[in-house]
Design an enzyme around this catalytic site. Structure first.
Site, PDB file in Angstrom:
ATOM      1  N   ARG A 117       0.975  -1.098   0.376  1.00  0.00           N
ATOM      2  CA  ARG A 117       0.037   0.008   0.117  1.00  0.00           C
ATOM      3  C   ARG A 117       0.915   1.114   0.035  1.00  0.00           C
ATOM      4  O   ARG A 117       0.438   2.429  -0.767  1.00  0.00           O
ATOM      5  CB  ARG A 117      -1.054  -0.050   1.291  1.00  0.00           C
ATOM      6  CG  ARG A 117      -2.154  -0.957   1.125  1.00  0.00           C
ATOM      7  CD  ARG A 117      -2.863  -1.342   2.264  1.00  0.00           C
ATOM      8  NE  ARG A 117      -3.839   0.145   2.645  1.00  0.00           N
ATOM      9  CZ  ARG A 117      -4.387   0.462   3.695  1.00  0.00           C
ATOM     10  NH1 ARG A 117      -4.466  -0.370   4.701  1.00  0.00           N
ATOM     11  NH2 ARG A 117      -4.834   1.338   3.541  1.00  0.00           N
TER      12      ARG A 117
ATOM     13  N   CYS B  11      -1.498   6.180   8.739  1.00  0.00           N
ATOM     14  CA  CYS B  11      -1.671   4.946   8.312  1.00  0.00           C
ATOM     15  C   CYS B  11      -2.740   5.114   7.140  1.00  0.00           C
ATOM     16  O   CYS B  11      -2.874   6.025   6.289  1.00  0.00           O
ATOM     17  CB  CYS B  11      -1.990   3.957   9.107  1.00  0.00           C
ATOM     18  SG  CYS B  11      -3.394   4.349  10.339  1.00  0.00           S
TER      19      CYS B  11
END
Length: 224
Positions: free
Chosen positions: A145, A184
């Site tokens: 990611r 995040c």
């Protein structure tokens, strides 16, 4: 405090709690108690002061209570960070795998307490502050990611330009000197990085909206 949860299954934490938890533990739901509803501020915005105070008070947290949290996917560290954000430093994180005592199923009878917030203002940053500042920016998402590979979670794959990768589920790498800002996907697993920094006597700030806010703002993206 039992803070287990699963991004893919919002009810998983409650089920696990009822199946077996540390005796005496209350359950706090990452989605309902430790976050506000999703929206422009991201997938797991910080809870309002009133929402958080009511939830933790209902769970038995008040003056003179030392909190030990355990969980999964950053749930315990999210509670740890929120307690400190609201002025309560008497808290710690327990790795449930290290628990050697019994577990108990079902619900617990918890005596509610009054929780009074003393909210801090020096432990978060906004997207505008990131754009204008010079921080050691740390992305706690898994490497794929961070690199910006297609995935079912991020609508816009990528990372904030200049962000280093410190995956929440791996040991914390050495980070350069400077003021650390952790983010995040939505501000939960970034708290794992901040907790590990704390254990190394190093401070850091949270970008609460994290990538799920940044991608909605159509701000610069880096990939590769």
């Amino acid at each position: 405090m039992d803070c287990r949860w699963d991004l893919a299954d919002p009810e998983a934490g409650r089920r696990l709690y009822l199946e077996g938890h540390v005796p005496g533990a209350a359950f706090l739901d990452v989605e309902r108690d430790l976050s506000s509803p999703p929206g422009p501020a991201g997938r797991h915005p910080l809870p309002s002061t009133g929402q958080f105070s009511e939830a933790v008070g209902r769970a038995g947290i008040g003056d003179g209570v030392f909190v030990v949290a355990y969980g999964s996917m950053g749930g315990a560290e999210r509670l740890w960070w929120l307690l400190r954000h609201h002025g309560r430093d008497d808290c710690a994180v327990l790795d449930l795998d290290g628990w050697r005592g019994p577990l108990r199923s079902g619900n617990e009878t918890i005596e509610p307490r009054s929780f009074v917030s003393r909210e801090r203002s020096d432990d978060t940053v906004t997207a505008d502050e990131i754009l204008a500042g010079a921080y050691v920016l740390v992305d706690a998402r898994v490497p794929a990611r961070w690199r910006g590979e297609e995935n079912p979670i991020d609508k816009v794959p990528g990372r904030i330009p200049g962000a280093l990768n410190a995956p929440w589920n791996e040991p914390l790498p050495a980070l350069p000197e400077g003021e650390v800002v952790a983010y995040c996907g939505s501000g939960v697993t970034a708290c794992v990085v901040l907790h590990r920094l704390f254990l190394q006597n190093r401070k850091g700030r949270l970008y609460p909206g994290s990538w799920s806010e940044w991608e909605q703002l159509e701000l610069p993206v880096e990939r590769g």
